[in-house]
Design an enzyme around this catalytic site. Structure first.
Site, mmCIF file in Angstrom:
data_model
loop_
_atom_site.group_PDB
_atom_site.id
_atom_site.type_symbol
_atom_site.label_atom_id
_atom_site.label_comp_id
_atom_site.label_asym_id
_atom_site.label_seq_id
_atom_site.Cartn_x
_atom_site.Cartn_y
_atom_site.Cartn_z
ATOM 1 N N ASP A 1 0.731 -1.238 -0.053
ATOM 2 C CA ASP A 1 -0.103 0.025 -0.040
ATOM 3 C C ASP A 1 0.803 1.251 0.001
ATOM 4 O O ASP A 1 0.397 2.255 -0.368
ATOM 5 C CB ASP A 1 -0.981 0.110 1.188
ATOM 6 C CG ASP A 1 -0.419 0.001 2.489
ATOM 7 O OD1 ASP A 1 1.069 -0.119 2.412
ATOM 8 O OD2 ASP A 1 -0.915 0.443 3.553
ATOM 9 N N TYR B 1 12.020 3.099 -0.985
ATOM 10 C CA TYR B 1 11.540 1.760 -0.949
ATOM 11 C C TYR B 1 10.087 1.779 -1.615
ATOM 12 O O TYR B 1 10.057 0.923 -2.619
ATOM 13 C CB TYR B 1 11.168 1.024 0.395
ATOM 14 C CG TYR B 1 10.278 0.136 0.650
ATOM 15 C CD1 TYR B 1 10.642 -1.178 -0.004
ATOM 16 C CD2 TYR B 1 9.084 0.245 1.109
ATOM 17 C CE1 TYR B 1 9.565 -2.108 0.100
ATOM 18 C CE2 TYR B 1 7.871 -0.650 1.152
ATOM 19 C CZ TYR B 1 8.536 -1.844 0.808
ATOM 20 O OH TYR B 1 7.571 -2.900 0.646
#
Ligand code: NAD
Ligand code: TYD
Length: 337
Positions: free
Chosen positions: A127, A151
């Site tokens: 998410d 990331y």
């Protein structure tokens, strides 16, 4: 499905997935390709009861020849890509390995799977590719990608490659995006196992900023059930969100952990905030419920208790990690505590 190839199966979610699949489907066999980075631990799967249906191969998803030869040598019904550099704080220290594994590795897998006509590919995403929420709202599959950390940017890049391969080559992939997982075998750099293992040593729990950032916690087995459902029933080219409907501020989570461990709140130490720290994640999973019949089953209070009990019963597992290479990262991140 008779035989699936998973990557990154010696990590947290991958190892839980291997156990779940072998226990659920007696006809299924699994090949696990894992590079064994600092986060990959073969110990996570050492006591598998179904060893004859499980094969481990050490290898890198960026190694095209290795992956291609593997796909040539046996019939694979689906590939599920768990392999990744997965820790936001490490991506802030050095984004290089994140681009290499998460982007180049995914591209390599996509090319090899396409050329070998693999009938199903699942990209395990997060998410965090949606960025950060304010006080209200939830991420749906239509929320624009707005990754904020190196990331999440590398995961979003991989998702876009998967999307592009579906669009351009009619490649049979689905993408799953899940919220923060908790459960056994999670590497103790992530907040829950880090705080449990620090509290057990009466070391400070380093809460970033004011502790008001919110995460939506889901039990790892609920995530595994979602990935399995997406692999079997997901529509090609689609994205499926999974969330735990369990939003907690980091301070609420820390209090819950300390209370469950019967440790004092004086262990909490507020430290400098993470750079670019996303404020809030919350996931709308209604599409997965509707299309895949998926429902999270774990209740957070019970799941957290079971998770804590697992870490209490496996102190040697954590001790071995904490006394190895991880020490260097820990000292760099938190000082010599
Ligand atoms: P992890 O860090 O525990 O495990 C990653 C595994 O990938 C390790 O076993 C590692 O050795 C392996 N690996 C790394 N680079 C590799 C390479 N180049 N080739 C082969 N193997 C390699 O991660 P995790 O928490 O289990 O996450 C698994 C996946 O789920 C990741 O893609 C992550 O982005 C995604 N995800 C994680 C969470 C979460 O809360 N942990 C939530 C949503 C999505
Ligand atoms: P983490 O487990 O690293 O997952 P993610 O960054 O992918 O959400 O962190 C979860 C939350 O806990 C996040 O808001 C950052 C916070 N956190 C701390 O406050 N202290 C810590 O030492 C760590 C590792 C995380």
């Amino acid at each position: 499905m008779r035989r699936i190839l998973i990557t990154g199966g010696c990590g947290f979610i991958g190892s839980n997935f291997v156990r779940h699949e072998l226990a659920t489907y007696p006809e299924l066999s699994i090949v696990n390709v894992d590079k064994l980075t600092y986060a990959g631990n073969p110990e996570n799967l050492k006591d598998l009861p179904e060893k004859s249906r499980y094969e481990f191969l050490q290898g890198d998803i960026c190694d095209r020849e290795f992956i291609a030869s593997l796909l040539t040598s046996s019939k694979i019904d689906a590939v599920i890509n768990f392999a990744a550099e997965s820790h936001v704080d490490r991506s802030i220290l050095d984004s290089g390995p994140f681009i290499q594994t998460n982007v180049v590795g995914t591209q390599t897998l996509l090319d090899c799977c396409r050329l070998h006509h693999i009938p199903r590919y699942v990209q395990v995403s997060t998410d965090e590719v949606y960025g950060s929420l304010g006080a209200t709202g939830r991420f749906t599959e239509e929320t624009p990608l707005a990754a904020n950390s190196p990331y999440s940017a590398s995961k979003a890049a991989a998702d876009l490659l998967v999307r592009a391969y579906c669009h351009t080559f009619a490649f049979p992939a689905v993408i799953t995006r899940c919220s923060n997982n908790y459960g056994p075998y999670q590497f103790p750099e992530k907040v829950i196992p880090l705080f449990i293992s620090n509290a057990l040593r009466d070391l400070p729990l380093p809460v970033y900023g004011t502790g008001s950032n919110v995460r939506d916690w889901i039990h790892v087995l609920d995530h595994c059930r979602g990935i399995d459902a997406a692999m079997r029933a997901g529509r090609v080219g689609e994205v499926y969100n999974f969330g735990g409907d369990c939003e907690l501020t980091n301070l609420e989570l820390t209090h819950a952990l300390l209370d469950a461990l019967d440790k004092p709140r004086t262990l909490i130490q507020f430290v400098s905030d993470r750079l670019g720290h996303d404020l809030r994640y919350a996931v709308d999973s209604s599409k997965s419920r509707r299309e895949l019949g998926w429902l999270p089953q774990a209740n957070f209070r019970d799941g957290l208790r079971q998770t804590i009990d697992w870490y209490l019963a496996n102190t040697e597992w954590i001790n071995r990690i904490r006394s190895g290479d991880y020490r260097k990262y820990y000292e760099q991140q938190y000082g010599n505590r």
